[in-house]
Design an enzyme around this catalytic site. Sequence first.
Site, PDB file in Angstrom:
ATOM      1  N   HIS A   1      -7.454  11.715  22.478  1.00 28.84           N
ATOM      2  CA  HIS A   1      -8.813  11.434  22.596  1.00 28.84           C
ATOM      3  C   HIS A   1      -9.360  12.898  22.095  1.00 28.84           C
ATOM      4  O   HIS A   1     -10.352  13.019  20.983  1.00 28.84           O
ATOM      5  CB  HIS A   1      -9.533  11.176  23.827  1.00 28.84           C
ATOM      6  CG  HIS A   1     -10.769  11.171  23.999  1.00 28.84           C
ATOM      7  ND1 HIS A   1     -11.699  10.110  23.474  1.00 28.84           N
ATOM      8  CD2 HIS A   1     -11.618  11.944  24.792  1.00 28.84           C
ATOM      9  CE1 HIS A   1     -12.959  10.189  23.732  1.00 28.84           C
ATOM     10  NE2 HIS A   1     -12.959  11.345  24.475  1.00 28.84           N
TER      11      HIS A   1
ATOM     12  N   ASP B   1      -9.051  13.271  18.246  1.00 25.80           N
ATOM     13  CA  ASP B   1     -10.128  12.420  17.564  1.00 25.80           C
ATOM     14  C   ASP B   1     -11.439  13.233  17.736  1.00 25.80           C
ATOM     15  O   ASP B   1     -12.123  13.080  16.788  1.00 25.80           O
ATOM     16  CB  ASP B   1     -10.372  11.160  18.276  1.00 25.80           C
ATOM     17  CG  ASP B   1      -9.314   9.929  18.294  1.00 25.80           C
ATOM     18  OD1 ASP B   1      -8.534  10.304  17.261  1.00 25.80           O
ATOM     19  OD2 ASP B   1      -9.340   9.083  19.065  1.00 25.80           O
TER      20      ASP B   1
END
Length: 100
Positions: A76, A79
């Site tokens: 995450h 990202d």
Amino acid sequence: MMGIEEISFQIILYGGNARALAMEAIQHAKVDEFDLSEQKLQEANEEMSKAHRYQTDLIQGEARGEEIEIRLLLIHAQDHLMNAMTVIDLAEEIIELHKK
């Protein structure tokens, strides 16, 4: 040494800040506030550098043979970092278009 969770949160924090600042830069360019726009882009790049340092530390650690635990939170964080990089690149182009 920081744990993977804390490193991930730092990348998310600084990457998110960078993205938000790049978006602010675009908003300033839309109303011809190019000095503010450039200032926000500079701030975005500074935040990106902070996030990138954490990522680089992870990469260098792995290169030294340290085992890095790949967790969903780290993915995450990556990202967020890549999204911020993309938004900054696009913001630079959008600002140039507004200047014309």
